[in-house]
Design an enzyme around this catalytic site. Structure first.
Site, PDB file in Angstrom:
ATOM      1  N   GLU A  96       0.814  -1.217   0.000  1.00  0.00           N
ATOM      2  CA  GLU A  96       0.000   0.000   0.000  1.00  0.00           C
ATOM      3  C   GLU A  96       0.852   1.273   0.000  1.00  0.00           C
ATOM      4  OE1 GLU A  96      -3.947  -0.103   1.932  1.00  0.00           O
ATOM      5  OE2 GLU A  96      -3.023  -1.647   3.170  1.00  0.00           O
ATOM      6  N   SER A 138      -6.364  -2.449   0.744  1.00  0.00           N
ATOM      7  CA  SER A 138      -6.612  -1.973  -0.624  1.00  0.00           C
ATOM      8  C   SER A 138      -6.969  -3.099  -1.579  1.00  0.00           C
ATOM      9  CB  SER A 138      -5.395  -1.202  -1.160  1.00  0.00           C
ATOM     10  OG  SER A 138      -5.179  -0.039  -0.408  1.00  0.00           O
ATOM     11  N   TYR A 198      -9.629   2.721  -6.856  1.00  0.00           N
ATOM     12  CA  TYR A 198      -8.732   3.833  -7.158  1.00  0.00           C
ATOM     13  C   TYR A 198      -8.823   4.367  -8.584  1.00  0.00           C
ATOM     14  CZ  TYR A 198      -6.892   2.356  -2.694  1.00  0.00           C
ATOM     15  OH  TYR A 198      -6.783   2.012  -1.372  1.00  0.00           O
ATOM     16  N   ARG A 235     -12.470   2.996  10.161  1.00  0.00           N
ATOM     17  CA  ARG A 235     -13.553   2.674   9.233  1.00  0.00           C
ATOM     18  C   ARG A 235     -13.904   1.214   9.401  1.00  0.00           C
ATOM     19  NH1 ARG A 235     -11.564   2.639   3.817  1.00  0.00           N
ATOM     20  NH2 ARG A 235     -12.066   0.426   3.751  1.00  0.00           N
ATOM     21  N   ASP A 282     -16.195  -1.782   8.033  1.00  0.00           N
ATOM     22  CA  ASP A 282     -16.893  -2.121   6.793  1.00  0.00           C
ATOM     23  C   ASP A 282     -17.798  -3.333   6.984  1.00  0.00           C
ATOM     24  OD1 ASP A 282     -15.270  -0.126   5.842  1.00  0.00           O
ATOM     25  OD2 ASP A 282     -13.937  -1.459   4.717  1.00  0.00           O
ATOM     26  N   GLU A 326     -14.337  -5.923   7.461  1.00  0.00           N
ATOM     27  CA  GLU A 326     -13.020  -5.652   8.016  1.00  0.00           C
ATOM     28  C   GLU A 326     -13.022  -4.309   8.713  1.00  0.00           C
ATOM     29  OE1 GLU A 326     -10.389  -5.674   4.669  1.00  0.00           O
ATOM     30  OE2 GLU A 326     -10.834  -3.584   4.158  1.00  0.00           O
ATOM     31  N   ASN A 369     -10.473  -0.851   9.350  1.00  0.00           N
ATOM     32  CA  ASN A 369      -9.277  -0.109   8.950  1.00  0.00           C
ATOM     33  C   ASN A 369      -8.997   0.963   9.995  1.00  0.00           C
ATOM     34  OD1 ASN A 369      -8.519  -0.807   5.868  1.00  0.00           O
ATOM     35  ND2 ASN A 369     -10.736  -0.928   6.163  1.00  0.00           N
ATOM     36  N   GLY A 397      -7.772   4.988   3.955  1.00  0.00           N
ATOM     37  CA  GLY A 397      -7.350   5.986   2.986  1.00  0.00           C
ATOM     38  C   GLY A 397      -7.744   7.373   3.457  1.00  0.00           C
TER      39      GLY A 397
END
Length: 322
Positions: free
Chosen positions: A22, A160, A230, A268, A270, A282, A284, A288
């Site tokens: 990443e 990612s 992305y 975050r 999810d 998951e 994070n 990002g």
């Protein structure tokens, strides 16, 4: 190595890059963060970790870990914007703690637990949050694992969507394991969960309160992979069109997982929203963080601008927040 202090601005180290897959995403996040911190309030010191793990000073010169530590000690606070292993997994949090430097984001324990998707599943299930059924495999067990139904194969510790494959045919299973094992020495083979993809951003405040931003739904046909994330074509809907009961279930599940992992700052969480309720995908702890990334866009929908969100995160760590 320490730089002289010339004013009373908060001196903040923004760390980007890293030696994981990443690296480039982290560089983009760190550059965006550094540019958004107000120069009237902050003296930004950019530190970069190159793909080989070498620390670079603000001028891009190699300084090694010792030089980086000296620069860090000259700062008031750190923003470790390094996604993935050897960054988000608690590694940089540990370095900051050893250096006695306050830092934004989750600590060692939460970073390590959240980066390990299998450990995250165990913690989530312990507090009553559903996860996708799956198995943990190593190179030895993956080689003899038999396909019986469609699965999603992913590295245990990566982000990612690197190394993630949707496997719908038995003959594709070993190739999927090879791709995932090229990134990590443990992989997950999880059942395919049918549901809406909804992300929840949780912000922990110093008083113990939890702020949940308007939720985001990712509308995608098939697997939301690295390319979709992305290439600028992802369809993010904020706020996600949710019934009140759905929103409450997601809110409660996200906060429960955030607290059980011991997260700090912004994380975050999810989910797949199924007919039976939320299923955790998951967590994070350093998602990002460009202005166009999911978490900043969610808080922007609540009226908190990108630069104000960063300012709030720093002030909370330093004990100067509202």
């Amino acid at each position: 190595m320490s730089a002289a202090r010339s004013d009373d601005r908060t001196r903040v180290a923004v760390i980007g890059g890293g030696s994981s897959c990443e690296h480039d995403v982290s560089l983009a996040s760190a550059a965006s963060v550094a540019a958004a911190l107000s120069p009237t309030s902050y003296d930004v010191v950019r530190l970069t970790i190159d793909p080989h793990g070498t620390w670079l000073d603000p001028g891009g010169r190699p300084v090694g870990l010792t030089g980086a530590a000296c620069l860090l000690r000259s700062c008031d606070v750190a923003l470790p914007i390094v996604h993935g292993p050897r960054g988000e997994d608690g590694t940089l949090a540990a370095l900051c703690e050893l250096a006695g430097l306050p830092y934004v984001g989750s600590g060692v324990r939460a970073g390590a637990l959240a980066m390990d998707k299998w450990a995250t599943k165990l913690v989530a299930r312990a507090v009553g949050v559903a996860t996708a059924p799956g198995v943990l495999l190593t190179p030895a067990t993956a080689a003899v694992h038999r396909w019986s139904h469609p699965v999603v194969v992913k590295p245990v510790a990566a982000g990612s969507s690197h190394g993630v494959s949707l496997v719908e045919r038995a003959e594709d299973l070993l190739d999927a394991f090879d791709r995932a094992l090229a990134i990590d020495d443990r992989v997950l083979a999880e059942d395919v969960v049918v549901g809406r993809e909804v992300d929840v951003a949780v912000l922990g405040r110093p008083d113990g309160s939890r702020v949940v931003a308007p939720m985001l739904e990712i509308v995608v046909d098939g697997l939301f992979d690295h390319h979709d994330k992305y290439d600028g074509t992802a369809d993010f809907r904020i706020p996600a069109p949710l019934e009140e009961a759905e929103q409450k279930a997601l809110h409660d599940a996200a906060v429960a997982v955030y607290d059980a992992l011991g997260c700090a700052g912004v994380a975050r969480v999810d989910f797949f929203l199924t007919d039976d309720g939320p299923v955790l995908n998951e967590v994070n702890t350093m998602p990002g963080f460009t202005e166009q990334s999911q978490v900043p866009k969610m808080f922007a929908a609540a009226g908190l601008a990108y630069s104000d969100l960063l300012d709030l995160l720093v002030r909370d760590v330093l004990g100067t927040g509202a």
